[in-house]
Design an enzyme around this catalytic site. Sequence first.
Site, PDB file in Angstrom:
ATOM      1  N   CYS A  64     -25.964  22.962  18.527  1.00 13.96           N
ATOM      2  CA  CYS A  64     -26.990  23.792  17.871  1.00 13.96           C
ATOM      3  C   CYS A  64     -26.501  24.325  16.539  1.00 13.96           C
ATOM      4  O   CYS A  64     -27.142  24.135  15.519  1.00 13.96           O
ATOM      5  CB  CYS A  64     -27.408  24.946  18.772  1.00 13.96           C
ATOM      6  SG  CYS A  64     -28.329  24.392  20.211  1.00 13.96           S
ATOM      7  N   HIS A  65     -25.351  24.999  16.567  1.00 14.80           N
ATOM      8  CA  HIS A  65     -24.879  25.612  15.330  1.00 14.80           C
ATOM      9  C   HIS A  65     -23.398  25.344  15.064  1.00 14.80           C
ATOM     10  O   HIS A  65     -22.767  26.049  14.289  1.00 14.80           O
ATOM     11  CB  HIS A  65     -25.159  27.116  15.352  1.00 14.80           C
ATOM     12  CG  HIS A  65     -26.595  27.422  15.604  1.00 14.80           C
ATOM     13  ND1 HIS A  65     -27.066  27.717  16.868  1.00 14.80           N
ATOM     14  CD2 HIS A  65     -27.672  27.431  14.799  1.00 14.80           C
ATOM     15  CE1 HIS A  65     -28.374  27.904  16.815  1.00 14.80           C
ATOM     16  NE2 HIS A  65     -28.770  27.747  15.579  1.00 14.80           N
TER      17      HIS A  65
END
Lengths: 177, 270, 415
Positions: free
Chosen positions: A141-142
Site C-alpha cells: 500500500c505505502h
Amino acid sequence: MATATMADEPTRRDMLFIATGAAAAVGAGSLAWPLVSQMNPDASTIAAGAPIEVDLKAIPEGGIVTVKWRGKPIFVRHRTKKEIDEAVSAKLADLPDPQTDAARAKKPEWLIVIGVCTHLGCIPLGTQGTRGEYDGWFCPCHGSVYDTSGRIRKGPAPKNLEVPAYAFSSDTKLTIG
Amino acid sequence: MNRFTTFGLAAALSLGLLGSGANAADDAHGKLPTRQSWSFAGPFGKFDQAQLQRGFQVFREVCSTCHAARYLNFRDLSEEGGPGFSEAQVKALAAEYDIQDGPDDRGEMFKRPGRPADRFPWNYPNPEAAKATLGVVPPDLSLMAKARSYARGFPMILIDALAQYQEHGVDYVYALLNGYSDSKDANHNDYFPGGKIGMAKPLADNRVDYTDGSPKTTQQYAKDVSAFLMWLAEPKLEERKQTGFKAMVFLILFAGLMYLTKKKIWAAAH
Amino acid sequence: MSGPSTFVPKSALGRWFESRLPIGGLVHSSFIVYPTPRNLNYWWTFGAILSFMLGAQIITGVVLAMHYTPHVDHAFSSVEHIMRDVNWGWFIRYAHSNGASMFFVAVYIHMLRGLYYGSYKAPREVLWILGVIIYLLMMATGFMGYVLPWGQMSFWGATVITNLFSAIPLVGDSITTWLWGGYSVDNPTLNRFFSLHYLLPFMIAGVVILHVWALHVTGQNNPDGVEVKNVERDTLQFTPYATIKDSFAVVCFMIFYAWFIFYTPNILGDADNYIPANPLSTPAHIVPEWYYLPFYAILRAVPSKLGGVILMFGAIAILAFLPWLDTSRVRSAKYRPMYKVFFWAFVLACLGLGFLGSQPPEGGYTIAARLLTLYYFAFFIVIMPLLGLFETPKPMPATIADAVLGKGGSAAAKH
C-alpha cells in the site's frame, strides 16, 4: 417581609427548573447509552474470539502459514537459521521502533505476528520475492518494509507488527489468544 | 375533557362485558391450562437457579434426545440471569459433546470436542433425518415458552397486561407435560388441540436422577423443565425486569418534577 | 412556519447567519412565539406524543437494521440474535415492536380527538387530509415491519394482505405477483418489504412537516371550537406554555410505554410469531396486529372478496371526505348534544369491530360485524350530513377567553 418572599421566590423556582432539567439530562443520557453500547461487539462475536489452536507440525522450516483469528490474519513463520541470525544481529539503534528479537519471539524458530501493517491496516506481502529488502514483509500500500522479526525498518509505518498473545501448549501445538 | 374521559371509560367497560360473554364459546381447543406460580413472574421476578439447573438436566437427558434447541449455546449456561453454571463447568460440559467442524485441509468435515461458543448440538443432522426416524419433526424448543399460548379473550388480555400475567406459554407447556391423563393411550393429551399429540408421554417418575434432593416426580420434572424453557426463550428476562424497575422509578419521579414545573410556569397564565 | 418572522438574533454571528439562512426565525415563529389557544386540554398533547413516537421508532429502527438480516434463511435468527447476543438488543427490539402499538394508541386518540372537537372542519380540511395520509403510511409501515421477523404470523399476514390485491378485476393476479416478486411470498418479498419499511418512516416525517405547516397556517382548533379572536386574550405562547405541557404529557406516555417494554413486552403480539415462517402450514387463527382489527372485521363482514376489500379501504378513504360530510355549523361536540351520543356510539362500534376482528368469522360474530360495519359507514354518510340540519346546538361562548373564564354559553351554567 414582602422583600423576603420576593427574594425567596426566584431561588425556589430556579431549583425546580434545575432539578427538572437535570432529570431530563439523566433520562436522555440513559436512553442514549443502549444505542451507543449496541455497536460494541456482541456476545456471539466475543465468544467466537476465543483462543484458537494451530498445528505446528504442518509448517516446514522457512514456511509461513496465515491463520484467521478475530477477523485478522495471523502470520505463523517457521524461521530458518539465516532469518533468525538476521533478526538477532540487527542493531537496535537502526530500528525506528527498537525491540530485541528475543522480546518478540518466545522460541527463536517461531515468529507469530498479526499480519496487519501498523501504518493503515493493509496486509503486508510475505511470499518469496515479495518480502522486501529485509527478508521479512513488504506492504504494497505505502511501501513499509519489515524484517524477519516483523519489525519496521523503512517506510511510513510507525510500529513493528504486533505480536498477539500466544503460548506453546506442547512442542507442536500453538495457542493464539 | 371530563366528558371525553368518562365516556371513554364507559365504552371500554361495556365492551369488556360484551367480550366476556362472547368468550365462553371459544373453547374447542382442548382444556385451558391452569395458572401456576413461577419465581420469574411479576415485576420483581427472578429465575430460580437451582430449578434452571434441574430443568437443564431434564432437557438434556429427556427432551434433547428428540428436540433441537438451536438458539442455545453452551456459553449461555454461564451467562448472568441464567442457570448459573460456572465457566469451568460449561467448558467441561461442552467438551462432552462432539461437534462437527470443517472442512479441514483435505476438504473433509471432522468432529472435535465442543467449546463454550458452540451451539448445543441436535441428535439429528437435519429435520428430514429426524422425520425419517421419529415420523414427525419435533419442534425446536428454543422459543417454545413464548411460541405457545392460549386464548384469554379480549377483556382478560387487558387485565393480564395490568396484572403482568404473561406466563401463558409456560403454563401451557407445564399443563401439556402433565396432560397425559389416559393410561392406555400414551399419545392422548388433554391440553393439545385435538387431544392427540405426536409426542408420547416423555416424563415418568424417577426417570431423571436429581442430586439436590428434589422430588423425582413427573410434576417436579415438568415444572423444572418448563422454567428452563422459559429462560431459554427469554434469557434476558431478569435484566429486563430489573432495568424496568429503575426506569419506572425514574420516569415517575421525572413526571412529578415535570408536573410541578408545568404548574409553576402555567401559574403566570391564569 | 406562519409568515415572516420578526426574530432578530442577539449576536452578530447569529445575525450574519440568519440573513443567509433564516432557520432561527423559522424555529422562533413556529415553536416559540406561535400562539396556542388558552383552553387546550391534554387531548391536544398527542401531537407531541406522536412526534416523540415517530422519533423513537426511527431511532430504534435504524439501530435494529444494523443487526437484522433481510433474508428468509436468516431473518428469524437475526432477530433472535438481537434478543440474545446484541448489547441491549432485547430493549431496542421490544421498544420498537411495542413502539408500533404505542404509535397507534396515540394516533387513534389523536384522530378521535379531531373527530370529537370537529378539528377537520374548515379551514382545516387540508390539515386533516394530510393526517389521513400519515395514518395510511403508518399502516403500510406497520404491516411491512411486522413481516420482517419472518415468523408464522409475519408470513401468513403478508400472504393474506397481499392477496387482497388479487380481488382487483383483470389485473389482480398480475399485481400480487408483482408485489411478491415471485409466485408466493418469498425472499424477494421480504427484501422489498425491508427496503420500503426503512423508507416509509421518512416519508411519514415529510408529511408530518406538511401537517405541522398546515396547522401553523390555520392555527389550532380548541375544545370550544371557537376561532381565536384576540391573540392577546385568547392565546398563550407555544414556549414555554405548550412546550412544558407537551413534555409532561410525553413523560407520562413514556411510563405507559415502558410498562409494555419492560413488563409485558409480548402481550400485544402473537405467540405464533415466535415460530419461524413455514410456507407449508397455516396457523389455526390468522389475526393481524390489534391496530388493524376493526378493518379486518369489516373485510370479513362482507361475503364477497372484492366487496370486502373495497369496503375495507373505503373505511379509511371515507375519512378524507369527512370535512364535507359534516354539515354542522358548530365544531365542538361540547355544544352538539346529539352528535356527542353518535360519536360515542361510533367509538363503541370501532372497539366492537376490533374485538370481532380477533374472533373467528362465524355465526353471531359475522352478524354483529355486519351491523357494526353498517353503523361505521352510516355515521359518515348518513348521520354526519343529516345531523347538521336537525341538531340544535347549545349556546357557545363568544371567545376562548370567555370559555376559560367561565363566562357565557353552557360553560357558565355547568361550573
